[in-house]
Design an enzyme around this catalytic site. Structure first.
Site, PDB file in Angstrom:
ATOM      1  N   GLU A 282       0.865  -1.184   0.000  1.00 20.94           N
ATOM      2  CA  GLU A 282       0.000   0.000   0.000  1.00 20.94           C
ATOM      3  C   GLU A 282       0.900   1.231   0.000  1.00 20.94           C
ATOM      4  OE1 GLU A 282      -3.512  -0.143   2.783  1.00 20.94           O
ATOM      5  OE2 GLU A 282      -2.363  -1.852   3.535  1.00 20.94           O
ATOM      6  N   ARG A 497       5.007 -13.593   9.583  1.00 25.83           N
ATOM      7  CA  ARG A 497       5.636 -12.264   9.489  1.00 25.83           C
ATOM      8  C   ARG A 497       7.019 -12.291  10.119  1.00 25.83           C
ATOM      9  NH1 ARG A 497       1.803  -7.220  10.003  1.00 25.83           N
ATOM     10  NH2 ARG A 497       3.820  -6.313  10.388  1.00 25.83           N
ATOM     11  N   LYS A 507       2.800   1.937  10.754  1.00 18.40           N
ATOM     12  CA  LYS A 507       2.850   3.252  10.120  1.00 18.40           C
ATOM     13  C   LYS A 507       2.290   4.328  11.053  1.00 18.40           C
ATOM     14  CE  LYS A 507       2.263   1.030   5.653  1.00 18.40           C
ATOM     15  NZ  LYS A 507       1.305   0.610   4.629  1.00 18.40           N
TER      16      LYS A 507
END
Length: 786
Positions: A282, A497, A507
């Protein structure tokens, strides 16, 4: 109570009946009870045994029982169980070899009706191999290896003979072949002698040269290159289970429809059987260390298999997207050493996605809903009262959404499905009156990740959609949507992950750190964004090596930062030329300097390999050393400069001895007067120290961990929140450091090893002769950080 007791008694009775069935086919009682604990397997096995009993009677032999058990345990599609058991019961499938071929055939032909003739040919039904055929085949194989057999006798690899005979007679009984091999070998060689019984000495393995790295050829977008084997270690584990292109249907849980095989055939015609992956970030933030693993896996897996990888921006949320993120993402992908096959955007496909949304409504698989966002949040929201609204009505309302007749949050398009995590009817489109950076104000409705991602994968004919474990709950919607629209369906694979301790990568939290002034920006070297790691001086090869060592597994990996730093040291030890710098300068005047003018000292760029060149350093009567390399009083174990204790100057060829200590009014030592002697005529000193002469002034930034605790986001570890856990000593700036002039031509991100101090990188803040260096890592791991 009575009803519950009756149900329990019935369940126990059924379990005992199944236990009796399973032991009757040769299973031990322990194995039978273990099978009962697996509900799905025990149900299939019970069905298989009852069907076989119907054909053969109650007396099933152990060999047939073993085949039935293996069929139930290994069959992926239960609808074929009756078909397969029929062949076992009719004694047409008699060996595990035949059963394996039958199971592989059923995996490769998921659609009904099956071609029974083709099936029987594939698994050897009705094939009868005679003893004469076995004898002839073994005789022919031994004839081919006769000379080697006579030379090596019983030390020859007899398994080779077995394997070659089996390749001639695929459906022959293995024991019969072995017996025939043993017989014919005995006839040729006679009984074993004492020499035959001696163990063959093991050949010593040749050790590769320590300086050479093994290379493996790989193909990237049609070009052959080389990659160290360590970078491909990440392809172990889960990646070994991946399907081949076009064999998507062999994947557990893949949905097969009447159109699947035709769509896969079309897919192969387009891709030529090539592996295709994609990295779909993204564009609303900077990539971090976890993304490095995703980049390495997506690009690395494609590269290792001669395939291609797309860089596709998931730009479906224009409110949070900025051009700087698009640029930085591509820059970081290329910095890590990967070239995208193509750079695409979800927005490239907005027209097609909208057309498909209309089709989904027409098929009764989507509807316009007016529930508010807060109403459909969570795991158990109330069902939408508009779920069954007429197709024509949803088509009209969706057109109104597109024309901007609904405000934000007043209407959404939802898909009719239940996801794996229990979430019902995920949103496909929502209203947003925000211009898009690429499409402008053409759209006021934007698709969601759940709707967009799998369809973009389908459009780009992705073979392996690799994503982290949190997207596993989306797998059902991924398969459902492609099949609901009758388009090519890729396979989604999930992996764990990569997280690091002592940091945050969210973020939202990084933005808070920037806003509060805890860090300068997204590329502050104390962060673990990729731009920050680059600025700190981490080489991309080290990050790739770290990702390779972590590997690709289903389990989440949370690593200590020092493991990444160890990879950095390994790479920089080979890449970073040496230079001398002094962080806390102490002036030293050589009173008996041996020449009327400055001398030139040759310093090797890499002392362990002088063939890699030298640089010149001026040597003058005034030099500067580290304050910490001098003491007025010598402690036990102290080996550096002190009155009465000389030291050598690295690379200069001279030993200096203190004659006079000069102090300021406060008693602080500000200068030393020393004499020098050539090192080849003086007594060998206890230590050699670094120094600079006619140096450049520079600024040096010394970094430590940004957070004090391993898990700054864990309330049990840090009750006050991550902002309360900041390390006050995470940055120390040395304003008046000195470095030798050999680094003057260095550019931002160039890296050096400052001898005895650590690895340093030129910061982009450098201007002209005023250079700024970031400490990348120390020369050795600090045990106090563990």
């Amino acid at each position: 109570m009575a009803a519950a007791a009756a149900a329990g008694a019935m369940a126990a009775e059924e379990a005992e009946e199944a236990l009796g069935l399973f032991t009757s086919i040769g299973l031990s009682e322990a194995k039978a009870r273990e099978t009962l604990r697996n509900g799905a397997l025990s149900a299939l096995l019970r069905q298989a045994v009852l069907q076989a009993r119907g054909a053969l009677g109650s007396g099933l032999d152990k060999a047939t029982g073993t085949l039935l058990y293996n069929a139930a345990a290994r069959l992926r599609d239960p609808k074929h169980l009756g078909f397969l058991v029929g062949y076992i019961a009719r004694r047409q499938i008699l060996t595990d070899l035949q059963l394996g071929a039958a199971l592989e055939y059923l995996r490769s032909h998921p659609l009904e009706p099956l071609d029974t003739g083709d099936f029987e040919r594939a698994c050897g039904v009705g094939v009868c191999v005679t003893p004469e055929q076995i004898e002839e085949a073994v005789e022919a194989v031994i004839g081919e290896h006769r000379a080697e057999l006579l030379a090596q006798r019983y030390h020859f690899n007899m398994g080779l003979l077995m394997g070659e005979a089996r390749s001639w007679l695929r459906w022959a009984d293995g024991k019969t072949i072995k017996n025939e091999v043993d017989l014919q070998v005995l006839h040729l060689l006679g009984p074993k002698t004492e020499a035959d019984l001696e163990k063959k000495p093991k050949a010593a393995k040749a050790r590769p040269a320590a300086t050479e790295k093994q290379k493996a050829a790989v193909v990237e977008n049609g070009e052959v290159g080389t990659e160290t084997r360590s970078l491909l270690e990440q392809l172990r584990g889960e990646a070994l289970k991946f399907h081949k292109p076009g064999e998507n249907y062999k994947t557990e849980g893949y949905v097969v429809t009447p159109n699947t095989m035709a769509l896969l055939k079309q897919h192969l015609a387009i891709t030529g059987g090539q592996v295709r992956t994609r990295f779909p970030p993204e564009p609303n933030g900077i990539l971090h260390i976890g993304h490095a693993k995703a980049i390495n896996f997506n690009f690395g897996y494609a590269k290792a298999n001669g395939g291609v990888c797309f860089l596709r921006y998931d730009d479906t949320n224009p409110e949070k997207e900025e051009e700087k993120y698009f640029t930085a993402i591509r820059e970081m992908v290329e910095w890590l050493g990967y070239q995208p096959y193509a750079v695409t955007h979800a927005s490239d496909y907005f027209d097609q996605l909208y057309t498909w949304a209309l089709e989904l409504i027409r098929r009764g698989q989507a509807y316009v809903c007016h529930q508010k966002v807060e109403e459909i949040k969570g795991h158990n929201p109330p069902p939408s009262p508009w779920r069954d609204r007429p197709v024509e009505e949803s088509l009209l309302l969706f057109e109104d959404m597109r024309k901007g007749k609904f405000g934000e949050g007043e209407a959404t398009l939802r898909m009719k499905l239940m996801m794996e995590d229990g979430k019902m009817d995920p949103v496909a489109y929502r209203v947003k009156f925000t211009p898009h950076h690429r499409t402008g104000d053409k759209w006021c409705i934007y698709p969601t990740y759940d709707y967009t991602h799998c369809l973009c994968d389908s459009i780009e004919h992705i073979t392996h959609s690799l994503c982290t474990k949190e997207f596993q709950a989306r797998r059902s919607s991924y398969f459902w949507l492609c099949n609901a629209l009758d388009v090519y369906c890729p396979v989604q694979w999930e992996y764990g992950r990569l997280n690091l301790l002592y940091t945050v990568v969210s973020k939202r939290k990084i933005i808070r750190l920037v806003e509060t002034g805890a860090v300068r920006d997204w590329d502050d070297p104390r962060l673990f964004t990729l731009t920050a790691l680059r600025r700190r001086g981490f080489p991309p090869e080290a990050i790739n090596n770290f990702c390779a060592r972590v590997g690709v597994t289903v389990a989440q990996a949370t690593m200590e930062p020092h493991l990444l730093e160890a990879c950095v040291r390994e790479v920089l030890n080979e890449q970073a030329p040496r230079a001398m710098a002094v962080l806390e300068p102490l002036k030293v005047t050589i009173t008996n300097f041996p020449a009327p003018k400055a001398l030139e000292v040759l310093v090797p760029n890499f002392p362990a390999d002088e063939s890699r060149g030298f640089h010149k350093v001026p040597f003058k009567p005034t030099v500067y050393i580290e304050e910490t390399d001098f003491r007025e009083e010598v402690d036990k174990g102290y080996k550096r400069l002190a009155p009465g204790q000389p030291v050598g100057l690295r690379h200069a060829g001279y030993v200096i001895a203190v004659q006079n200590v000069i102090k300021d009014a406060s008693g602080r030592v500000i200068e030393l007067e020393v004499t020098c002697t050539k090192s080849d005529v003086s007594e060998k000193p206890k230590a050699f120290i670094h120094w600079v002469s006619e140096p450049l002034a520079c600024e040096v930034r010394l970094y430590e961990r940004l957070f004090l605790h391993k898990n700054p986001e864990d309330p049990s570890e840090v009750p006050g929140g991550f902002l309360s856990d900041l390390n006050p000593d995470s940055l120390r700036v040395v304003h008046n450091a000195m470095v030798d002039s050999s680094v003057l031509s260095a550019r931002p991100f160039d890296k050096f090893q400052f001898e005895r101090l650590g690895y340093f990188s030129v910061d982009p803040d450098s201007e002209g002769e005023r250079m700024v260096f970031n400490r990348t890592v120390t020369l050795k791991e600090d045990p106090g950080k563990a």
